[in-house]
Scaffold this motif. Sequence first.
Motif, short mmCIF file in Angstrom:
data_model
loop_
_atom_site.label_atom_id
_atom_site.label_comp_id
_atom_site.label_asym_id
_atom_site.label_seq_id
_atom_site.Cartn_x
_atom_site.Cartn_y
_atom_site.Cartn_z
N ARG A 179 84.32 16.25 85.94
CA ARG A 179 85.60 15.60 86.26
C ARG A 179 85.51 14.91 87.62
NH1 ARG A 179 89.29 19.34 87.49
NH2 ARG A 179 87.65 20.85 87.90
N ARG A 180 86.29 13.86 87.75
CA ARG A 180 86.49 13.24 89.06
C ARG A 180 87.89 13.61 89.54
NH1 ARG A 180 82.59 10.18 90.96
NH2 ARG A 180 81.00 9.40 89.50
N HIS B 236 83.23 14.39 92.52
CA HIS B 236 82.71 14.50 91.16
C HIS B 236 82.28 15.95 90.99
CE1 HIS B 236 79.55 13.29 87.95
NE2 HIS B 236 80.71 13.54 87.39
N ARG B 237 82.86 16.66 90.03
CA ARG B 237 82.66 18.11 89.90
C ARG B 237 82.17 18.52 88.53
NH1 ARG B 237 85.83 21.93 92.96
NH2 ARG B 237 86.67 21.01 94.87
N PHE B 238 81.39 19.60 88.50
CA PHE B 238 81.18 20.37 87.27
C PHE B 238 81.80 21.74 87.54
CE2 PHE B 238 78.93 23.57 84.76
CZ PHE B 238 79.04 23.04 83.49
N GLY B 239 82.93 22.03 86.89
CA GLY B 239 83.66 23.23 87.24
C GLY B 239 84.04 23.18 88.70
N ALA B 240 83.66 24.22 89.46
CA ALA B 240 83.96 24.25 90.89
C ALA B 240 82.81 23.68 91.72
CB ALA B 240 84.26 25.67 91.32
N ILE B 241 81.74 23.23 91.07
CA ILE B 241 80.58 22.70 91.80
C ILE B 241 80.83 21.23 92.15
CG2 ILE B 241 78.12 22.19 91.67
CD1 ILE B 241 77.87 24.50 89.65
N ARG C 48 74.55 25.67 91.40
CA ARG C 48 73.85 24.56 92.05
C ARG C 48 73.52 24.93 93.49
NH1 ARG C 48 75.66 19.04 94.49
NH2 ARG C 48 73.90 17.67 94.00
N GLN C 49 72.32 24.58 93.90
CA GLN C 49 71.85 24.89 95.25
C GLN C 49 72.66 24.14 96.30
OE1 GLN C 49 67.88 23.41 96.27
NE2 GLN C 49 67.32 25.49 96.88
N ASP C 50 73.04 24.84 97.37
CA ASP C 50 73.73 24.20 98.47
C ASP C 50 72.76 23.31 99.24
OD1 ASP C 50 75.86 25.64 97.65
OD2 ASP C 50 76.19 26.72 99.53
N ASN D 238 82.21 28.91 88.50
CA ASN D 238 83.49 29.63 88.57
C ASN D 238 84.05 29.67 89.98
OD1 ASN D 238 81.94 31.56 89.89
ND2 ASN D 238 81.90 32.98 88.16
N GLY D 239 83.37 29.02 90.93
CA GLY D 239 83.87 28.93 92.28
C GLY D 239 83.31 29.96 93.24
N ARG D 240 82.59 30.95 92.75
CA ARG D 240 82.05 31.98 93.61
C ARG D 240 80.73 31.53 94.22
NH1 ARG D 240 84.95 36.58 92.85
NH2 ARG D 240 86.19 36.71 90.94
#
Length: 833
Positions: A592-593, A612-617, A527-529, A540-542
């Motif tokens: 997830r919240r 509110h997250r999708f994975g690490a996003i 996802r774009q910052d 994956n958090g990277r």
Amino acid sequence: MIAPMFPITPLLPELQTVLASKSRLVLEAPPGAGKTTQVPLALRDAPWLDGKKIVMLEPRRIAARAAAQFMAQQLGEPIGQTVGYRIRFESKVGAATRIEVVTEGILTRLIQADPELTGIGAILFDEFHERHLAGDLGAALALDIQHTLRPDLRIVVMSATLDGERIAQWLDAPRISSPGRSFPVRIEYPPARTQESTEQHLVRVTRQALEENEGDILAFLPGRREIARVQGMMHALQRDDLEVVALHGELSLAEQQLALAAAEGGMRRIVLATNVAESSVTLPGIRVVIDAGLAREPRFDPNSGFTRLETLSISQASADQRAGRAGRVAEGAAYRLWPQSRRLDASRTAEIMQVELSGLALELAAWGSAELPWLDPPPAGALAQARELLIRLGALDAQQRITALGRRMLELGATPRLAAAALRAPEALHALVADLLALMDARSPLRGEQARSDDFRTRVSALHAWRDRRSATGSGHAADAGALAAIEQASKGWRQRLNLRSAASGMPHSHAVGDLLLHAFPDRIARQDEGNPLRYTLANGRGARLHEQTALLGEPWLVVLDLRHEARDSLVLSAAPLDPRVLEQDYPEQFRRVRNVRWSEGRAAVEAFEEHRFGAIVLERRSVPVQAEDAVPALLAAIRQRGLDGLPWSEAARRLRLRMQSLREWMPELGLPDVSEAHLLATLEDWLGPYLQNKRKLDALSEDELSQALAALFDYEQRKQLDAQAPDSLTVPSGQARRLEYSPGEPPVLAVKLQELFGLADTPRVAGGRVPVTLHLLSPAGRPIQVTQDLHGFWERTYPEVKKELKGRYPKHPWPEDPWTATPTHRAKPRGT
């Protein structure tokens, strides 16, 4: 038809005899010995086969076709009768086939589909020295079957360059070696010129080799791109008697057969080949080898999670094998394009040690066990990472058992990532899926400026434009028509496997490609910052970034298909935009919240957010009140990050720690607590945690509270020992208490004026007399005179000189002749004395 004589021919009776009584055999024979084609033919009528089939594993498709074709010709039959082959998307076998040459994926499917290997009497592993992952797995599975279900199954491991002793020990098998047939080969190392590329060097050496030698030339290059560049440069040789042909795995069947054929009369041939020509195929007429010394091999980068082909130096075994190609028919020459002083690795590393293992992990899950008789077992860390990916893809359940989807993925035959994407795709998009499977498995067909495009959809567009009978250049795409033809052939094979009658055409809608491929790479959703349109956060958090000339600028969501790992943010090499609604529909469990509590260095306080997250996003974040139970872990994390110096130590507490550390070192038998920084940081929860309750900021911790926390680490008796053995100060002969300065690993330091020590004969000691104090003797003005741990020696030897020097400078202070009996004082002499 009379069988030709090969170097391996005299050994065939021995081989037949050994296999009559033994179930395993190791056969070493150099290139050109004939093992690939003569051993299967010699064994096909063995009594122990009892009419069963011989399956021979050949690592490369080119070699599999060529070997089967040659054996069929020897029998005077068309391919597909006694001898046949099966490779991906192509099969030439029949009911009468007794010898079947297969490539690696085919063998694994045979074994998984029928673990008893019904109708198969022997498995031959050719070119085993190449140590491909599927070959290692196939051999381990075959041994497992032989040990448990089929003791009559014969296993023969054959290779040109093999650590035969190690392999024989692994198999517990006899070993037969063939000397082969070889003529002397002259080895030369023509140096490269300044600023000369590998391709330019090779063309120049080719000109030299043509003048110095007879016969055809085999030139080894790392890959198709280098071969294409050299082909374009060969016109500089300006010779009409030359035929330049390519040999690599992406050629069509007709092109491969052309490369393997002999040159026409009066012509000399230059074959530009990858390492497929090292040992697996026969090339007639070769008298010269020119070796760039490079090969393209897969390497898995655990940091990025990507496997990519890297150009690497070959091993010494490969170099010797390549050079040997020049000595098959007569004396030859090998020109090596690297310095003679360069030392090569003795042999190549097994693929199982350096590639991504999700395919292997899925095969092992289907087999029901990873406890196989491996030659080299898979690395535990890489295997665990592969299983985590398979769980994410839905191929394994939480207990690492294969799921129904996982079994369908195996049946499809694609890599686990791509198989997951294909099987999750809606039926209406299966034709596009076939194209994506082919494109993902191939190099980019784009050329020129478009070759640098990071938008994967451009490749799809180029393929569809080419398929719709527009020229590769006329369609608006600078693309390689030959590469597109190979990709189309692979797509056709996938369409057959997916039971499709027609191919996709035109350009799919903007998100179609990404919406399909996100199922292959759910960990690489990006996802774009908000603050930087070129930067993305991956699931994956990277972090990842687009290059300045990106074709994907402005896309809020991407699935990243390839990237180059870099220290901070990896560079996106290929990606496709996606519709985030597909994520919500297909991966609801990954949304997830969560409550996130962290330390804010800017505010110097703990802060809490609901995310509110999708994975690490992070999709949405709002500030919420910090709860008492959340704050302490965040404060402790901040202390660990800052270090203990960031706490409000009082001077007394700081000195107490230094004394305790020193005495713990000098007198370990006292069992004093460890108050070193490392230990205190490691045990913050125990000694400091209770004093941080109900606090949100570190500056809310007072000096008194910190001192209390430290003092609570030792009991009354330990404090008594500390005061006795490592006192905070010493009373000197003048009657004054002077502070001791402690530093772990050093004796304590006492800074005191010289006149205060008159009458003291020896150096004071601490720690039960074990540690002498270091005395910093000061002048009446407080300036250092002497540093010593030998006060007695100072009075005897140094004091007379000191007195002589300082008496005139400080006449108001006592400088007695006899310091042993003089009265100590911290004052000047009384007036009038």
